[in-house]
Write an enzyme that holds these catalytic residues in place. Structure first.
Site, mmCIF file in Angstrom:
data_model
loop_
_atom_site.group_PDB
_atom_site.id
_atom_site.type_symbol
_atom_site.label_atom_id
_atom_site.label_comp_id
_atom_site.label_asym_id
_atom_site.label_seq_id
_atom_site.Cartn_x
_atom_site.Cartn_y
_atom_site.Cartn_z
ATOM 1 C CB CYS A 1 37.864 -43.128 45.779
ATOM 2 S SG CYS A 1 37.410 -45.192 45.666
ATOM 3 C CG HIS B 1 38.584 -39.639 40.810
ATOM 4 N ND1 HIS B 1 39.055 -40.106 41.892
ATOM 5 C CD2 HIS B 1 37.888 -40.699 40.096
ATOM 6 C CE1 HIS B 1 38.234 -41.559 41.833
ATOM 7 N NE2 HIS B 1 37.706 -41.579 40.963
ATOM 8 C CD GLU C 1 37.417 -36.233 37.530
ATOM 9 O OE1 GLU C 1 38.562 -35.616 37.692
ATOM 10 O OE2 GLU C 1 37.601 -37.948 36.360
ATOM 11 C CE LYS D 1 41.831 -43.020 40.710
ATOM 12 N NZ LYS D 1 42.175 -41.355 40.492
ATOM 13 C CG HIS E 1 40.660 -46.321 41.643
ATOM 14 N ND1 HIS E 1 41.352 -45.658 42.912
ATOM 15 C CD2 HIS E 1 39.238 -45.893 41.494
ATOM 16 C CE1 HIS E 1 40.172 -45.509 43.633
ATOM 17 N NE2 HIS E 1 38.714 -44.984 42.532
ATOM 18 C CG PHE F 1 31.755 -46.136 44.988
ATOM 19 C CD1 PHE F 1 31.622 -45.714 43.684
ATOM 20 C CD2 PHE F 1 32.493 -47.799 44.844
ATOM 21 C CE1 PHE F 1 31.957 -46.218 42.598
ATOM 22 C CE2 PHE F 1 32.254 -48.207 43.529
ATOM 23 C CZ PHE F 1 31.843 -47.729 42.450
#
Length: 425
Positions: A173, A313, A324, A345, A350, A409
């Site tokens: 990502c 994000h 975050e 997003k 996403h 991830f």
């Protein structure tokens, strides 16, 4: 990751976007500033057996976008997005026919590559998974292209007539930021004067939905898909899968000046880190993301107080949004409470490796238009996410410096700094 090479600097002179809600940069920006969402029930396959049955799909007409029937048969949806976005970026930059091929390179990011085509081909060559068929006539003649992600970079290079450095970046990502950082390096170290760079993913497929269902990372708000993605909201329950692409023409600043190019923004710094901790877990203090932000700002020669906007994000998972928030406080200090922050997003989902490139496009356009896009569906802020997350309505304000962040991830954490042209000393 990025270091200055003499006086060379990297600017953006072209943008191309394929995103949920519309194809093209203008449609993309209009949707974001309107605060509209493109999430809906999945239509590309029967998702009734899955826990999460919603996504931000693109109504993509390949023929209307100028692709031939042969290209449509040959290219996976991910490559189709990348090529269409690249065409727009090249046309926007006005660079076609003006650059030297051996001084032009390509860098493309993707998390999953040709997932939809591989999913389809597996069903064909395995008789829906029951037995392997040895007759090669069952398989697509383009199966190898689907299997090898570098084929997408090759197609973009052929389109751009780029004979310089070409590569693929796949860091999950964070791919969309990392690919821009690597492309910047090619220009800064003198290996290229122009880089066509960005990311593409089209992973709304049964195998991808099943992967995220298994770890309950996606939203199960199936009865209300338009409000399902709600970053930083106390009622959030996971992210909404998306798809899309954003491609850029990056140039060495003097090269762009000599040809009289329009300059949108400067890419001033980037950095990445890994938490070496967990495939899916995040440390609550946000240390590694904070380190990436600080390192990118050091490379850009900026202080926390210089930041006018942070593109988060903002995936709408419980742990990521808390992580975050901690990272912003750690890296920006007291300025974290003053700077506007938002997650797009909430509107376009996403799209895995592509999303950070789409977010970078939003950052460049925020600088261009002096508008901060909102975080849609933010009505009940999580008390642990106590910063200014720009709820629901876009905000007009001077935007000279933007920090965009990504978390993936595997513990990957990345940051990119975008500035107004000529703003830095």
């Amino acid at each position: 990751m990025t270091a200055a090479f003499g006086s060379r600097r990297v600017v953006v002179t072209g943008i191309g976007v394929v995103a949920p809600g519309g194809v093209g940069t203008k449609q993309f920006w209009q949707m974001l500033t309107d605060g509209r969402t493109a999430t809906r029930a999945i239509t590309s396959f029967d998702a009734s057996r899955f826990r999460s049955r919603i996504a931000a799909e693109i109504d993509f007409d390949a023929v209307a976008c100028g692709l031939s029937q042969r290209q449509i048969r040959k290219w996976d949806r991910t490559t189709q997005f990348a090529v269409v976005a690249t065409r727009e970026a090249l046309e926007d930059s006005g660079i076609l026919g003006e650059s030297v091929p051996e001084r032009t390179g390509v860098m493309v990011g993707t998390a999953c590559g040709a997932t939809t085509s591989l999913d389809r081909e597996y069903a064909i060559v395995s008789d829906e998974g029951s037995t392997w068929l040895v007759d090669e006539s069952h398989a697509s003649p383009y199966l190898y292209d689907y299997y090898v992600p570098s084929s997408m970079a090759a197609e973009v290079a052929w389109l751009a007539d780029a004979q310089g450095p070409v590569g693929i970046v796949s860091t999950g990502c964070t791919s969309g930021i990392d690919v821009l950082g690597h492309a910047m390096d090619q220009i800064l170290d003198g290996s290229a004067d122009v880089m066509v760079a960005g990311a593409s993913d089209a992973s709304i497929s049964p195998i991808t939905v099943a992967c995220f269902d298994a770890i309950k990372a996606t939203s199960a708000r199936n009865d209300d898909p338009t409000t399902a993605s709600r970053p930083f909201d106390a009622t959030r329950d996971g992210f909404v899968l998306g798809e899309g692409a954003a491609m850029f023409v990056l140039e060495e600043a003097e090269h762009a000046r000599r040809r009289g190019a329009r300059v949108y923004a400067e890419l001033a710094g980037s950095a990445n880190r890994c938490n070496a901790y967990s495939m899916t877990g995040l440390r609550p203090d946000g240390l590694e993301m904070a380190d990436a932000i600080s390192a990118a700002m050091v490379r850009a020669r900026l202080d926390p107080a210089d930041v006018d906007y942070v593109n988060a994000h903002g995936s709408a998972t419980k742990q990521n949004d808390r992580h975050e928030t901690g990272a912003f406080k750690r890296s920006l200090g007291h300025h974290a409470y003053r700077v506007p922050i938002s997650s797009i997003k909430s509107m376009i989902g996403h799209s895995l490796g592509a999303i950070c490139a789409l977010e970078a496009a939003a950052c460049v356009l925020a600088v261009e238009h002096s508008v901060v896009p909102p975080t849609a569906n933010l009505h009940n802020p999580d008390p642990e996410c106590d910063l200014d997350y720009v709820p629901n309505i876009a905000r007009e304000l001077p935007v000279n410096t933007v920090v965009s962040v990504a978390s993936g991830f595997g513990g990957f954490q990345s940051a990119l700094v975008v500035t107004k042209p000529g703003w830095r000393a």
